[in-house]
Design a protein around this motif. Sequence first.
Motif, PDB file in Angstrom:
ATOM      1  N   VAL A   1       4.877  -3.095  27.186  1.00  0.00           N
ATOM      2  CA  VAL A   1       4.804  -2.130  26.314  1.00  0.00           C
ATOM      3  C   VAL A   1       5.661  -2.634  25.155  1.00  0.00           C
ATOM      4  O   VAL A   1       6.775  -2.820  25.117  1.00  0.00           O
ATOM      5  CB  VAL A   1       5.553  -0.792  26.763  1.00  0.00           C
ATOM      6  N   ASP A   2       5.094  -2.737  23.964  1.00  0.00           N
ATOM      7  CA  ASP A   2       5.958  -2.821  22.529  1.00  0.00           C
ATOM      8  C   ASP A   2       6.145  -1.608  21.870  1.00  0.00           C
ATOM      9  O   ASP A   2       5.227  -0.937  21.717  1.00  0.00           O
ATOM     10  CB  ASP A   2       5.068  -3.896  21.656  1.00  0.00           C
ATOM     11  N   VAL A   3       7.393  -1.502  21.362  1.00  0.00           N
ATOM     12  CA  VAL A   3       8.047  -0.462  20.375  1.00  0.00           C
ATOM     13  C   VAL A   3       7.528  -1.056  19.073  1.00  0.00           C
ATOM     14  O   VAL A   3       8.580  -1.821  18.707  1.00  0.00           O
ATOM     15  CB  VAL A   3       9.448  -0.120  20.731  1.00  0.00           C
ATOM     16  N   VAL A   4       6.928  -0.406  18.217  1.00  0.00           N
ATOM     17  CA  VAL A   4       6.580  -0.613  16.812  1.00  0.00           C
ATOM     18  C   VAL A   4       6.957   0.317  16.037  1.00  0.00           C
ATOM     19  O   VAL A   4       6.522   1.563  16.248  1.00  0.00           O
ATOM     20  CB  VAL A   4       5.308  -1.042  16.628  1.00  0.00           C
ATOM     21  N   ARG A   5       7.786  -0.066  14.907  1.00  0.00           N
ATOM     22  CA  ARG A   5       8.262   0.773  13.973  1.00  0.00           C
ATOM     23  C   ARG A   5       6.983   1.324  13.146  1.00  0.00           C
ATOM     24  O   ARG A   5       6.433   0.416  12.384  1.00  0.00           O
ATOM     25  CB  ARG A   5       9.305   0.557  13.061  1.00  0.00           C
ATOM     26  N   ARG A   6       6.518   2.485  12.830  1.00  0.00           N
ATOM     27  CA  ARG A   6       5.378   2.781  12.233  1.00  0.00           C
ATOM     28  C   ARG A   6       5.970   3.240  11.016  1.00  0.00           C
ATOM     29  O   ARG A   6       6.690   4.306  10.555  1.00  0.00           O
ATOM     30  CB  ARG A   6       4.585   4.037  12.760  1.00  0.00           C
ATOM     31  N   GLU A   7       5.174   2.684   9.678  1.00  0.00           N
ATOM     32  CA  GLU A   7       5.864   3.240   8.415  1.00  0.00           C
ATOM     33  C   GLU A   7       5.225   4.637   7.904  1.00  0.00           C
ATOM     34  O   GLU A   7       3.870   4.944   8.344  1.00  0.00           O
ATOM     35  CB  GLU A   7       5.074   2.067   7.620  1.00  0.00           C
ATOM     36  N   VAL A   8       5.887   5.229   7.269  1.00  0.00           N
ATOM     37  CA  VAL A   8       5.559   6.642   7.177  1.00  0.00           C
ATOM     38  C   VAL A   8       4.905   6.570   5.617  1.00  0.00           C
ATOM     39  O   VAL A   8       5.754   6.093   4.839  1.00  0.00           O
ATOM     40  CB  VAL A   8       6.599   7.568   6.971  1.00  0.00           C
ATOM     41  N   VAL A   9       3.800   6.826   5.359  1.00  0.00           N
ATOM     42  CA  VAL A   9       3.131   6.766   4.088  1.00  0.00           C
ATOM     43  C   VAL A   9       3.361   8.138   3.373  1.00  0.00           C
ATOM     44  O   VAL A   9       3.093   9.205   3.951  1.00  0.00           O
ATOM     45  CB  VAL A   9       1.507   6.794   4.321  1.00  0.00           C
TER      46      VAL A   9
END
Length: 283
Positions: free
Chosen positions: A275-283
């Motif tokens: 499982v990879d934790v990826v930071r999601r960019e907030v648009v």
Amino acid sequence: MTAGARQDNRLTELLRTNTGTVIEKWVGAAAALLRGRATQAELTIDFRELFQLVLPLAGQDGRDISGPAFGEVRSFLQEYSRSRVRGGFTPSETASSVFSLKHEAFALVENGDDPNLFRQALAFSALLDALGLWTFEAFSRAREEIIREQSEQLLELTTPVVKIWEGVLAVPLVGTLDSARTQVVMEKLLEMLVETGSEHAIIDITGVFAVDTQVAQHLLKTVVAARLMGAECIVSGIRPQIAQTIVALGIEFGDIVTKASLADALRHALRRDGVDVVRREVV
């Protein structure tokens, strides 16, 4: 009944005849000693029950109260002492509740001229002394037992094992880690591993004040116990000061994974599970 037997029972008869007056004065003396921390109604209930238990023993030798004849009064005083511990009373205040009955007993015979009655009053005084000392000891035992129970409860509260992700458990430790606490940590961690089927356990020592050789040994024991259950153990919360101490002491953690923070340890465990934790960019 012979004349001698009637004479031997005179103090008992005096106490029985004057029960109401004796208990009233006894309660008043105890209430004054406790300075309002127990109501007269509460004391009256307790003292009346104790009086009824002590009354048949007035003519007995009270130097040894370990026999079966004193079983009921010992049981009462044990429970009475335990309730006084929980109520915040002192052992002296609790024992004095028994001792103060002597004054009322002597008040009944002080104007008499019967030497046998006076000797029986002295024997009754000795009985109350023995019961008072036993109450003091019962109070001490009850206090130690309650302190031990509270310590165990506090130990349980300060060593939680929480599930922070599917298949990942965390044990946040705060304070000092000793043998007793290590045992609790092991038991709770192993129980949770079995219950949840988790394959990763994070032992976070961010809140541990200091790490020495003994603390390190306790950590290693916990890690080994978890591994025997098939779980990978990660030690997190290795601050710079603790890292320096570990190096200076020459403590070897071997192949145990260590991380600086709980977040790093969780990220490592998740990656091991794919499982990879990826930071999601907030648009």
